[in-house]
Structures are given as C-alpha cells and as structure tokens.
Design a protein around this motif. Structure first.
Motif, PDB file in Angstrom:
ATOM      1  N   GLN A  65       0.839  -1.200   0.000  1.00  0.00           N
ATOM      2  CA  GLN A  65       0.000   0.000   0.000  1.00  0.00           C
ATOM      3  C   GLN A  65       0.878   1.257   0.000  1.00  0.00           C
ATOM      4  O   GLN A  65       0.639   2.201  -0.765  1.00  0.00           O
ATOM      5  N   ILE A  66       1.906   1.255   0.843  1.00  0.00           N
ATOM      6  CA  ILE A  66       2.815   2.408   0.921  1.00  0.00           C
ATOM      7  C   ILE A  66       3.585   2.560  -0.387  1.00  0.00           C
ATOM      8  O   ILE A  66       3.732   3.667  -0.922  1.00  0.00           O
ATOM      9  N   ARG A  67       4.078   1.439  -0.892  1.00  0.00           N
ATOM     10  CA  ARG A  67       4.853   1.482  -2.142  1.00  0.00           C
ATOM     11  C   ARG A  67       3.994   1.970  -3.300  1.00  0.00           C
ATOM     12  O   ARG A  67       4.458   2.748  -4.151  1.00  0.00           O
ATOM     13  N   ASN A  68       2.738   1.535  -3.343  1.00  0.00           N
ATOM     14  CA  ASN A  68       1.842   1.962  -4.410  1.00  0.00           C
ATOM     15  C   ASN A  68       1.598   3.466  -4.358  1.00  0.00           C
ATOM     16  O   ASN A  68       1.574   4.146  -5.387  1.00  0.00           O
ATOM     17  N   ALA A  69       1.424   3.991  -3.140  1.00  0.00           N
ATOM     18  CA  ALA A  69       1.144   5.423  -2.981  1.00  0.00           C
ATOM     19  C   ALA A  69       2.343   6.290  -3.331  1.00  0.00           C
ATOM     20  O   ALA A  69       2.183   7.412  -3.829  1.00  0.00           O
ATOM     21  N   THR A  70       3.552   5.776  -3.083  1.00  0.00           N
ATOM     22  CA  THR A  70       4.752   6.593  -3.320  1.00  0.00           C
ATOM     23  C   THR A  70       5.291   6.441  -4.738  1.00  0.00           C
ATOM     24  O   THR A  70       5.617   7.431  -5.392  1.00  0.00           O
ATOM     25  N   THR A  71       5.361   5.207  -5.225  1.00  0.00           N
ATOM     26  CA  THR A  71       5.979   5.002  -6.539  1.00  0.00           C
ATOM     27  C   THR A  71       5.090   5.461  -7.694  1.00  0.00           C
ATOM     28  O   THR A  71       5.593   5.757  -8.778  1.00  0.00           O
ATOM     29  N   ALA A  72       3.768   5.538  -7.472  1.00  0.00           N
ATOM     30  CA  ALA A  72       2.882   6.006  -8.550  1.00  0.00           C
ATOM     31  C   ALA A  72       3.222   7.437  -8.965  1.00  0.00           C
ATOM     32  O   ALA A  72       2.953   7.846 -10.094  1.00  0.00           O
ATOM     33  N   GLY A  73       3.831   8.181  -8.052  1.00  0.00           N
ATOM     34  CA  GLY A  73       4.220   9.552  -8.363  1.00  0.00           C
ATOM     35  C   GLY A  73       5.302   9.652  -9.419  1.00  0.00           C
ATOM     36  O   GLY A  73       5.480  10.701 -10.050  1.00  0.00           O
ATOM     37  N   PHE A  74       6.045   8.555  -9.634  1.00  0.00           N
ATOM     38  CA  PHE A  74       7.115   8.597 -10.630  1.00  0.00           C
ATOM     39  C   PHE A  74       6.567   8.701 -12.053  1.00  0.00           C
ATOM     40  O   PHE A  74       7.266   9.159 -12.953  1.00  0.00           O
TER      41      PHE A  74
END
Length: 334
Positions: A65-74
């Motif tokens: 969940q955390i990875r999805n929220a942060t990496t989607a910004g790339f």
C-alpha cells in the motif's frame, strides 16, 4: 464482429482464439461433461487461489500500500509534471473525499461536497481514474474463476464474496485511491500546460489525440473556439495524455489480458503497461519537441527530461548512494 466479413483463415484464427478463451471460462459450445469438469477444477483450484494470492500481495499488504502510494508519483515525474503543490493537495482531497463519502479539507480552492462529486464523476467519465492495472487484473481473474457460488461451502462462499468485493473495502479503496491521486494530479498538470499554450498565444494550435476531438475538430485544436468548447476539448486531450502515459487497465490489449488465465505469472498487465507508457512518453516528447510552438516544445523538453530522470538518473543516483551508505562495491553487488 457479428455481420462482418473476412477471409477464411482469419475467421478460423479468431474462432480458435475464442475457443481457448471459452475453454478457460468453461463456456465452450459443445463441451463434454469431462471438459466442463476439468475447466471447473482449473478455475476453482488454480485461478481462484491465484487471484487470492494477488490480493494478499497488494491490497492486503501494508508495505505494498505504501509502495503503491509513493511510486505512482514517478509516472507524474516521468511526464515532467512537477511543481504544483496545490494541485496535488486538491487531488488528495478529491480522492479521499470520495473514499470517506464526505468532504475532506482542501487547500485554497474550498469546493463543496457537490462540486467534489461532480469533479470526481467527470474524471471517471473521462477514463482518468478507477483504472488501476493490478486491481483490474485480479478482479478479472476472480470473474474468470467462479461464475456462481451456489455450490460452494459456507466458508469458501464468504471468502470468495469478500475477495470479489475487495475494491469496496477500505483497503481496496485506499489502494485504488493512492493510484487515483497521482492520475488526478497528472490530469490537472496536463490540462494546465495545454491551457498555457493558448494563454500565451491565442493563435496557437495543438495536435489532437482524443478520438472524440478528432471527430469534432479534425487533426488540430485552435484557440479561436468558444471558451466552453475549448475547455471541453482540452479536458479530453489532458485525459487522453494521462491514459496514454500512465498505466491504465482499460488500455491493456485483450491478448495480454487473456494471459492472466495461465497458472504462472502475476500481474502480467502491469509490466505490459510499463512498456506501453514508457514508449508513449518518449514518443509524445519527441513529437512535442518537433512542434513549431515554443510552448509545446517546452512541454516536450520537460517530458523528455522527466523520462530520463526516472529511467536513468534517479536509479543510478540511488544505486550509488546505496553503495556509499553500505560501504559496498559493484563486485559485491554482482
């Protein structure tokens, strides 16, 4: 394709592909009882557990969940969409207002709940949000796996219904929402860039990407359109850019979607979307750099630099930083 004509070879190829797809779903016409039994076991004993494991790895995993929220910004960064904090704050508030089903505090815009709902529904209609590639894949897997739960034991029945409804749980909404935040942000940034083209030059024109705009205006959109018509056209173009350059399950080719039914391989749609969007980002950047409009060339340069940063500069920087922090060298890593 009903009522259309083609050659015999192509018709047979389409029919064979349809038979394979129907076999996996247990829907092939003329299937024997033995074949139906085999497909039932395959769907319930292989596809259903596969979908369950994908849910556990994504929606039900706090780390993911955390990875999805942060990496989607790339994906926003790869398109050169950086620098507007207000747009990001409003995007977060829009999505989380929908999750909480009530108005969540905004930055400077301060819209009402009705305005939020109208804006959110507009994004859905444009195809910008609710298109997470991973959620779309395991939802399709679940639909493939079991068509009815009437013959299931009670516990299995409840677990299947929970899995099938996972997107409506808080965890599912958060996973989808973190993806939608960045898509909304990207949409607003792309829309702002398109508006700036006409703000700086009323006689400018932009190439058309959206099919509806192409039907209505031809290959270009000019600034001499009425304000409301131009606004609608630019919204369509901004949405089309986001759908072309950010992973979107609706854009996954049907052939790739069918691969989900294989017993091996997880989230086949997502890497396929990475390839598609990476090519589209570079292709769009090159076309924008070739434009006669300085405003569009500026958009293209930002997009190209963003793509280079995400795909080359940032990974190399993080890799070397990791070596320095751990005292390692390239030989140890390899």
């Amino acid at each position: 394709l009903k009522g259309m004509y083609t050659t015999k070879d192509i018709a047979e190829g389409i029919a064979n592909a349809q038979n394979v797809s129907s076999f996996f779903r247990g829907e092939r016409l003329g299937a024997t009882p033995a074949e139906k039994g085999v497909t039932w076991m395959y769907r319930n004993l292989i596809l259903y557990p596969k979908a369950g494991s994908q849910i556990a790895k994504t929606v039900l995993s706090p780390i993911t969940q955390i990875r999805n929220a942060t990496t989607a910004g790339f994906f926003a960064l790869a398109n050169g969409n950086v620098g507007n904090a207000n747009a990001l704050v409003d995007s977060v508030a829009t999505v989380f207002s929908n999750i909480a089903n009530k108005r969540v505090g905004f930055g400077k815009s301060r819209p009402t709940k009705r305005d939020i709902e109208k804006y959110y529904n507009e994004l859905v209609d444009l195809g910008v949000i609710n298109t997470n590639a991973k959620i779309g894949e395991f939802e399709s897997l679940l639909n493939d796996a079991v068509e009815t739960t009437q013959y299931m034991p009670g516990i299995a029945n409840k677990s299947f219904n929970y899995a099938r409804n996972i997107q409506n749980t808080l965890a599912g909404k958060l996973y989808q929402g973190s993806d939608d935040v960045w898509k909304t942000y990207s949409y607003e940034m792309e829309l702002g860039k398109l508006k700036n083209v006409f703000k700086n030059n009323k006689n400018a024109s932009i190439p058309v990407s959206d099919p509806r705009n192409f039907t209505q205006f031809g290959s270009t959109i000019s600034g001499n359109l009425p304000d409301d018509v131009l606004e609608t056209a630019l919204k369509r173009e901004a949405a089309e850019i986001v759908k072309d350059t950010v992973p979107n399950y609706a854009r996954v080719p049907e052939a790739i979607k069918q691969l989900r039914r294989l017993p091996f391989g997880n989230f086949i749609a997502f890497p396929a979307e990475i390839i598609r969007t990476s090519g589209n980002i570079l292709g769009r950047a090159v076309k924008e750099l070739a434009s006669e409009s300085p405003e569009i060339r500026s958009i293209g340069m930002k997009r190209l630099l963003g793509s280079i940063s995400v795909n080359a500069a940032i990974p190399a920087t993080l890799y070397n930083a990791g070596l320095l922090l751990t005292g390692s060298d390239n030989d140890q890593v390899q």
